[in-house]
Enzyme design. Structure first.
Site, mmCIF file in Angstrom:
data_model
loop_
_atom_site.group_PDB
_atom_site.id
_atom_site.type_symbol
_atom_site.label_atom_id
_atom_site.label_comp_id
_atom_site.label_asym_id
_atom_site.label_seq_id
_atom_site.Cartn_x
_atom_site.Cartn_y
_atom_site.Cartn_z
ATOM 1 N N ASP A 28 -14.753 -15.818 39.883
ATOM 2 C CA ASP A 28 -16.152 -15.789 40.332
ATOM 3 C C ASP A 28 -17.057 -15.930 39.098
ATOM 4 O O ASP A 28 -18.018 -15.180 38.919
ATOM 5 C CB ASP A 28 -16.451 -14.505 41.121
ATOM 6 C CG ASP A 28 -16.179 -13.239 40.323
ATOM 7 O OD1 ASP A 28 -15.493 -13.333 39.270
ATOM 8 O OD2 ASP A 28 -16.654 -12.156 40.725
ATOM 9 N N HIS A 56 -13.079 -6.904 31.379
ATOM 10 C CA HIS A 56 -12.125 -6.786 32.497
ATOM 11 C C HIS A 56 -11.219 -8.028 32.605
ATOM 12 O O HIS A 56 -9.992 -7.918 32.635
ATOM 13 C CB HIS A 56 -12.870 -6.663 33.841
ATOM 14 C CG HIS A 56 -13.973 -5.674 33.880
ATOM 15 N ND1 HIS A 56 -13.766 -4.331 34.112
ATOM 16 C CD2 HIS A 56 -15.327 -5.808 33.744
ATOM 17 C CE1 HIS A 56 -14.921 -3.694 34.132
ATOM 18 N NE2 HIS A 56 -15.887 -4.565 33.904
HETATM 19 CA CA CA Z 1 -14.728 -11.867 37.591
#
Ligand code: CA
Length: 301
Positions: free
Chosen positions: A10, A235
């Site tokens: 994303d 992350h």
């Molecule tokens: Ca992401």
């Protein structure tokens, strides 16, 4: 060849997807079969991914747009509003593949049984749809290394929220993926909260004057403004880095269930130790080792 990957992203909202893509591009031992986009404006995300690939000299890597809504079309979409800003311009025509992300994923995994690792670093909608379309990919995918969830079973439990963005955005899809039986490595907030990037790190990227790193810096600046903080969590790059060196994390074998209901903002990953479980949950990470890998790669050009 066993290091063939598909990254499902994303990209554009949080900066960490772009960093993850750059890390993959700069890691010669990884073979990027394709990049797929998910959640919200998947076309904008595909253009941004393609642009970063071009800046990194990897225009050969194909990009496919995927599903924009969560699986049940029952949840609000969150976009930060700055996706692509500073890197994409309105008049620029950037082409990516016509094929759908889910078709690409299914075909690639089925054509190369046991060889493809899926790396989802966004909500799990495309992965769930691929499993619905062709359940055999569960047996044929080499592994799914995903960024998502939180267990609060590590030493930093008290610092962590009870749920995580990627799972919360599409908990129905996440539930399907975790219970599919596919071999999963879960890179959740338990470890990703321990890996951060500072403004000093940002300055090192800028000093390199590499075109890809300069594009990352533009997005980092926008993101630092948006979150109004001096550090940001890595992350998604940590998730990709497990393809390079898995010794930096400690994992436990578990079964993971997603606890959710129809309301917005639900989707808790409940993880139970289970020797027969299909999920290796990352609980601790050597953050220095990760940082060394990330910057050795990004600054090597
Ligand atoms: Ca992401």
């Amino acid at each position: 060849m066993t290091n063939r990957i598909i990254i499902d992203t994303d990209i554009g909202s949080d900066i960490d997807d772009a960093m993850a893509l750059a890390l993959a591009m700069r890691s010669k031992e990884l073979v990027i079969e394709g990049i797929t986009t998910v959640y919200g404006d998947v076309d904008l995300r595909a253009k941004l991914a393609k642009k970063l690939l071009q800046l990194g000299g990897r225009d050969d890597v194909k990009v496919f747009a995927g599903i924009n809504q969560p699986l049940l079309h029952n949840r609000d979409i969150w976009m930060a509003g700055h996706e692509g800003e500073g890197v994409l311009t309105d008049y620029e025509h950037i082409k990516y593949e016509h094929d759908h992300a889910v078709d690409f994923m299914v075909k690639t995994i089925m054509d190369h049984p046991g060889e493809i690792t899926l790396i989802p670093i966004g909500p799990l909608t495309n992965i769930a749809a691929a499993i619905i379309r062709e359940p055999k990919i569960v047996e044929h995918v080499k592994e799914i290394i995903l960024m998502g969830g939180v267990t609060r079973l590590g030493h930093n439990a008290l610092e962590l929220p009870k749920d995580e963005h990627n799972i919360r955005c599409d908990p129905e899809a996440a539930a399907l993926v975790f219970r599919s039986g596919a071999p999963i490595v879960m890179v959740g907030l338990d470890v990703t909260y321990q890996v951060t990037l500072s403004k000093d790190d940002r300055n090192r990227l800028e000093a390199s004057q590499d075109p890809l790193n300069l594009a990352l810096v533009k997005q980092l600046d926008r993101w630092f403004d948006f979150i109004n903080e001096d550090t940001t969590k890595m992350h998604d790059p940590l998730t990709v880095s497990l393809m390079i060196d898995r010794s930096m994390v400690k994992t436990e074998k578990m079964s993971v269930y997603v606890d959710y209901d129809h309301r917005q903002m639900t989707g808790q990953t409940v993880a139970l130790p289970d020797q027969n479980g299909n999920v290796e949950v990352c609980l601790e990470v050597d953050s220095q080792q990760f940082s060394t890998i990330l910057f050795d790669r990004l600054l090597s050009n």
